[in-house]
Design a protein around this motif. Structure first.
Motif, short mmCIF file in Angstrom:
data_model
loop_
_atom_site.label_atom_id
_atom_site.label_comp_id
_atom_site.label_asym_id
_atom_site.label_seq_id
_atom_site.Cartn_x
_atom_site.Cartn_y
_atom_site.Cartn_z
N THR A 1 0.70 -1.17 -0.05
CA THR A 1 0.16 -0.03 0.06
C THR A 1 0.84 1.16 0.15
OG1 THR A 1 -0.15 -0.12 2.35
CG2 THR A 1 -1.93 -1.21 1.30
N LYS A 2 2.00 1.24 0.51
CA LYS A 2 2.97 2.40 0.47
C LYS A 2 3.21 2.56 -0.76
CE LYS A 2 4.91 1.95 5.30
NZ LYS A 2 6.10 1.63 5.96
N TYR A 3 3.56 1.72 -1.79
CA TYR A 3 3.77 1.93 -3.09
C TYR A 3 2.87 2.42 -3.94
CZ TYR A 3 4.99 0.99 -8.03
OH TYR A 3 5.08 1.09 -9.38
N LEU A 4 1.57 1.90 -3.47
CA LEU A 4 0.48 2.51 -4.21
C LEU A 4 -0.13 3.89 -3.90
CD1 LEU A 4 -1.89 -0.37 -4.05
CD2 LEU A 4 -0.62 0.23 -6.08
N ASP A 5 0.32 4.37 -2.64
CA ASP A 5 0.31 5.63 -2.09
C ASP A 5 0.97 6.68 -2.76
OD1 ASP A 5 -2.10 5.13 -0.33
OD2 ASP A 5 -0.30 4.76 1.40
N LEU A 6 2.38 5.94 -2.98
CA LEU A 6 3.56 6.71 -3.86
C LEU A 6 3.03 7.02 -5.21
CD1 LEU A 6 6.19 7.97 -3.28
CD2 LEU A 6 7.24 6.10 -4.11
N LEU A 7 2.42 5.90 -5.90
CA LEU A 7 1.84 6.00 -7.22
C LEU A 7 0.95 6.89 -7.42
CD1 LEU A 7 2.88 4.63 -10.10
CD2 LEU A 7 1.18 2.98 -9.41
N LEU B 1 3.94 -4.22 -19.04
CA LEU B 1 2.99 -5.13 -18.72
C LEU B 1 3.07 -4.91 -16.79
CD1 LEU B 1 3.35 -7.95 -20.85
CD2 LEU B 1 0.99 -6.51 -20.85
N LYS B 2 4.19 -4.69 -16.40
CA LYS B 2 3.96 -4.56 -15.01
C LYS B 2 3.67 -3.39 -14.69
CE LYS B 2 8.37 -7.50 -14.34
NZ LYS B 2 9.62 -7.35 -14.07
N GLU B 3 3.91 -2.24 -15.22
CA GLU B 3 3.06 -0.83 -15.02
C GLU B 3 1.93 -0.96 -15.16
OE1 GLU B 3 4.40 3.65 -16.09
OE2 GLU B 3 5.65 2.01 -16.90
N ILE B 4 1.25 -1.49 -16.17
CA ILE B 4 -0.02 -1.55 -16.41
C ILE B 4 -0.82 -2.11 -15.24
CG2 ILE B 4 -2.03 -2.51 -17.87
CD1 ILE B 4 -0.23 -1.97 -20.20
N SER B 5 -0.15 -3.37 -14.86
CA SER B 5 -0.62 -4.21 -13.64
C SER B 5 -0.64 -3.09 -12.36
CB SER B 5 0.22 -5.39 -13.53
OG SER B 5 -0.24 -6.16 -12.48
N ASN B 6 0.37 -2.48 -12.11
CA ASN B 6 0.39 -1.72 -11.04
C ASN B 6 -0.62 -0.61 -11.10
OD1 ASN B 6 2.63 -3.06 -10.19
ND2 ASN B 6 4.07 -1.56 -10.97
N LEU B 7 -0.97 -0.05 -12.23
CA LEU B 7 -2.11 0.85 -12.30
C LEU B 7 -3.30 0.35 -12.26
CD1 LEU B 7 -0.46 2.78 -15.46
CD2 LEU B 7 -0.72 3.84 -13.14
N ASN B 8 -3.61 -0.97 -12.66
CA ASN B 8 -4.92 -1.47 -12.47
C ASN B 8 -4.99 -1.78 -11.13
OD1 ASN B 8 -6.14 -1.66 -14.83
ND2 ASN B 8 -4.68 -3.41 -15.50
N SER B 9 -3.99 -2.05 -10.26
CA SER B 9 -3.86 -2.27 -8.78
C SER B 9 -4.22 -1.01 -8.17
CB SER B 9 -2.81 -2.92 -8.29
OG SER B 9 -2.37 -3.94 -8.66
N LEU B 10 -3.78 0.13 -8.76
CA LEU B 10 -4.06 1.43 -8.12
C LEU B 10 -5.44 1.88 -8.32
CD1 LEU B 10 -3.10 4.11 -7.03
CD2 LEU B 10 -2.29 4.92 -9.42
N LEU B 11 -6.26 1.43 -9.31
CA LEU B 11 -7.57 1.90 -9.34
C LEU B 11 -8.45 1.03 -8.61
CD1 LEU B 11 -8.36 1.53 -13.29
CD2 LEU B 11 -8.69 3.65 -11.77
N GLU B 12 -8.33 -0.33 -8.42
CA GLU B 12 -8.66 -0.94 -7.30
C GLU B 12 -8.69 -0.67 -5.90
OE1 GLU B 12 -7.59 -5.08 -7.58
OE2 GLU B 12 -8.02 -5.15 -9.84
N TYR B 13 -7.48 0.01 -5.81
CA TYR B 13 -7.01 0.59 -4.28
C TYR B 13 -7.83 1.67 -4.11
CZ TYR B 13 -3.95 2.32 -0.71
OH TYR B 13 -3.49 2.92 0.59
N ARG B 14 -7.87 2.52 -5.14
CA ARG B 14 -8.86 3.87 -4.89
C ARG B 14 -10.27 3.49 -4.78
NH1 ARG B 14 -7.15 8.61 -6.40
NH2 ARG B 14 -4.75 8.70 -7.43
N TYR B 15 -11.08 2.47 -5.56
CA TYR B 15 -12.07 2.04 -5.16
C TYR B 15 -12.41 1.46 -3.84
CZ TYR B 15 -13.30 2.53 -10.00
OH TYR B 15 -13.52 3.07 -11.41
N MET B 16 -11.55 0.59 -3.42
CA MET B 16 -11.67 0.30 -1.90
C MET B 16 -11.46 1.15 -0.90
SD MET B 16 -9.27 -3.23 -2.37
CE MET B 16 -9.06 -3.60 -0.81
N ASN B 17 -11.03 2.17 -1.06
CA ASN B 17 -10.70 3.36 -0.15
C ASN B 17 -11.60 4.49 -0.50
OD1 ASN B 17 -8.28 2.18 1.62
ND2 ASN B 17 -7.79 1.68 -0.51
#
Length: 643
Positions: A3-9, A627-643
């Motif tokens: 989550t720290k990485y996602l917060d940074l992203l 592809l890794k970057e796209i995966s991270n961005l998709n995770s960021l979208l999910e993270y935003r919805y969850m929070n």
């Protein structure tokens, strides 16, 4: 995901729209054709020839010009246009001298700017607009983009586009624009450059090659044996430094040390003047086009002897403290009968010629004179405090590696040490056995450690850098032993022979190459080994494409010292979305010859592999990262919805 990485992203992509836009952008990029890779090897300080190959993209520039203008321009005009793209500043001066009036020159400016805009549009067709924008000259980005993306469906803006070009010319900016467009073209025809080893040695301008690479838009380097020698010297290895100076003296190339890198050789010269005289075995090999006085020749001859004897002494303690290196046979100064001036090697006694053992203590032959120790200390201090050398070595370390897996291929300068049956040779290091990829990883670990700890000079890491230069199971040397001593002092040429590792004949075997590719987790059906280090003797019919296309050897002889035996002046390799082409090069005479006569250095292009389907970005190393970057961005979208 953390989550720290996602917060940074999320700080970079601070709203949903930015995340979605970037995902769309990256997904689209994955479906573009892969960029062109350009492979060069064994440059050996030949800057002028390297620069020309880089500027013409191994013929890629002229190919694109022919594709576009074969029905518009004559062959002579195509050559003239290509030369303008290669050397815009110099060619502009020559062309402008041929115009008698400004009106004709302005007409030429208008036509050539139009041709260059069309060429850039063609060369950039598989790039995004943002990537193209980064390649354009900053001061003309707006103007060039207007001209690049103009539409001719209606006449509404026809006068607008003409006025842009007229104003560029009338304001005296045409030359600057043409130069900028030419360099943009050079950049666009090659997406990424691979240098498969040996930037240094023999040739006079490795520093200019390094400066070029530092400023190149995308590059990686696989270290060659000579590159590692320079890295080792900078890391504190005196024996590596002695080798560099000896080779520079042998090929009359001491200027690179003194004039380019500011290494003070005066203390070494003073030592050499005291103990050595003329000696035919140590006279420098001087290029036919260079004039050297007899006094200078004698000085170099003396320096050559002095540093060679220091080198032979410095090798001995390493051999003794590293029994795993299995090099006791190379303790040659201990095998000499100094009264008879004879040496016994492998049970055979040979007379020594042209000997120069004035500084050797027969009772302790490895012992340096106090003067020799002082000279080496001062030389090492000078090397490690050269700002320019530090900049070059740090870049070489940052961009370099012993091998590289890139887009399914294995890039390696030397060899994978093999036994005669094709099995990976094993080396014991600190009671642990290494072979194949593990051995190369261990070598690289020690090299990086030595470079990071230059204060440790007698440790295993620093000794291992020297082993990479000369050891039997070094992936960069690949021979049983280095017979430098024998070449200087023994006439019998049987003692000069350096037996190569079986790799160098087994690499003709497709099964062996497939086995090596699998060792590095690469697909043996699609991958290739791209090799340098050993000049391909095309003059004798040797084929650089080996093992049914699995092995490509691209050292054909950039170095002038090899060209009489190779018959050519180097191979390069191009790999675009359609497949691979090997390019052989004729000898490069001079930039002036290209400018005045349109002479190029290309000969035959050979198809290595043709892709069954055009290769896209998603199938490359860059695609994996996207592809890794796209995966991270998709995770960021999910993270935003969850929070």
């Amino acid at each position: 995901m953390n989550t720290k990485y996602l917060d940074l992203l999320s700080q970079k992509y601070d709203c949903e729209e930015k995340v979605v836009t970037e995902i769309i952008n990256l997904e689209a990029i994955l479906n573009l054709p892969k960029g062109t890779e350009h492979f060069v090897s064994d440059l050996h300080g030949e800057f002028q020839a390297f620069q020309h190959v880089l500027r013409n993209g191994s013929g890629n520039v002229k190919e694109k010009i022919k594709d576009l203008f074969k029905d518009v321009l004559s062959e002579k005009e195509i050559i003239e246009f290509a030369t303008l793209v290669y050397y815009p500043e110099e060619k502009l001066k020559l062309i402008k001298n041929n115009f008698g009036n400004q009106q004709d020159l302005n007409q030429w400016y208008t036509e050539i700017i139009g041709h260059l805009i069309k060429l850039i549009s063609y060369a950039s067709s598989k790039y995004t607009r943002s990537k193209l924008r980064k390649a354009l000259p900053n001061q003309f980005v707006y103007i060039i983009e207007e001209l690049l993306y103009k539409r001719d469906e209606s006449a509404n803006k026809e006068h607008y586009y003409k006025k842009i070009v007229q104003q560029i010319i009338s304001l005296g900016q045409a030359d600057k624009l043409i130069i900028g467009l030419a360099y943009t073209t050079q950049r666009l025809v090659v997406d990424h450059l691979h240098v498969v080893g040996d930037i240094y040695d023999r040739g006079p301008q490795p520093d200019k090659i390094m400066d070029t690479l530092i400023n190149y838009h995308s590059v990686d380097i696989q270290w060659g044996n000579h590159d590692v020698l320079w890295l080792g010297a900078f890391a504190g290895s005196k024996v590596c430094l002695a080798n560099i100076i000896r080779i520079s003296a042998r090929y009359d190339n001491l200027d690179i040390l003194e004039d380019v890198y500011g290494i003070n050789l005066r203390p070494l010269l003073n030592l050499a003047e005291k103990y050595y005289t003329d000696n035919p075995a140590f006279r420098p090999k001087i290029n036919a086009d260079k004039k050297v006085s007899e006094y200078e020749r004698l000085q170099i001859t003396k320096i050559h002897q002095a540093i060679a004897m220091i080198q032979f002494k410095l090798e001995m303690p390493i051999i003794k403290r590293r029994p795993d290196f299995n090099m006791s046979e190379r303790l040659l100064l201990e095998k000499i009968d100094y009264d008879k001036n004879e040496i016994t090697i492998h049970g055979t006694t040979y007379q020594l010629d042209n000997s120069c053992f004035a500084t050797v203590n027969p009772e302790q032959p490895e012992q340096l004179l106090e003067e020799e120790e002082q000279v080496m200390e001062r030389l090492l201090f000078s090397v490690q405090h050269s700002e320019k050398l530090a900049r070059h070595m740090n870049f070489l370390m940052k961009k370099g590696s012993l091998y590289l897996q890139y887009n399914g291929n294995l890039l390696i300068h030397g060899c994978i040490p093999l036994d005669e049956e094709g099995n990976m040779e094993k080396l014991v290091i600190e009671n642990k056995t290494y072979a194949g990829r593990d051995l190369l990883d261990k070598f690289e670990h020690y090299l990086r450690y030595a470079f990071a700890h230059p204060e440790e000079t007698d440790d295993l890491a620093t000794d291992m850098v020297w082993y990479l230069w000369t050891g039997e199971y070094s992936s960069l040397f690949g021979k049983r032993e280095m017979t430098t001593f024998e070449r200087y002092f023994i006439k019998d040429k049987k003692t000069h022979k350096e037996r190569k590792n079986p790799y160098y004949y087994l690499r003709e075997n497709e099964d062996v190459c497939r086995k090596i590719l699998m060792e590095f987790n690469l697909n043996p059906d699609q991958g290739h080994i791209i090799n340098g280090h050993t000049p391909v003797k095309e003059i004798e019919g040797e084929n650089p494409i080996k093992a049914n296309g699995k092995m490509l050897v691209i050292d054909g002889g950039f170095s002038k010292a090899y060209q009489s035996t190779t018959g050519i002046a180097g191979y390069t390799l191009l790999y675009n979305s359609y497949g691979m082409q090997l390019v052989a090069h004729k000898q490069f005479n001079s930039k002036e010859d290209v400018l005045l006569n349109g002479t190029d250095v290309l000969s035959v292009k050979r198809l290595v592999d043709k892709e069954l389907e055009r290769k896209m970005v998603k199938e490359t190393n860059i695609g994996e990262e996207l592809l890794k970057e796209i995966s991270n961005l998709n995770s960021l979208l999910e993270y935003r919805y969850m929070n």
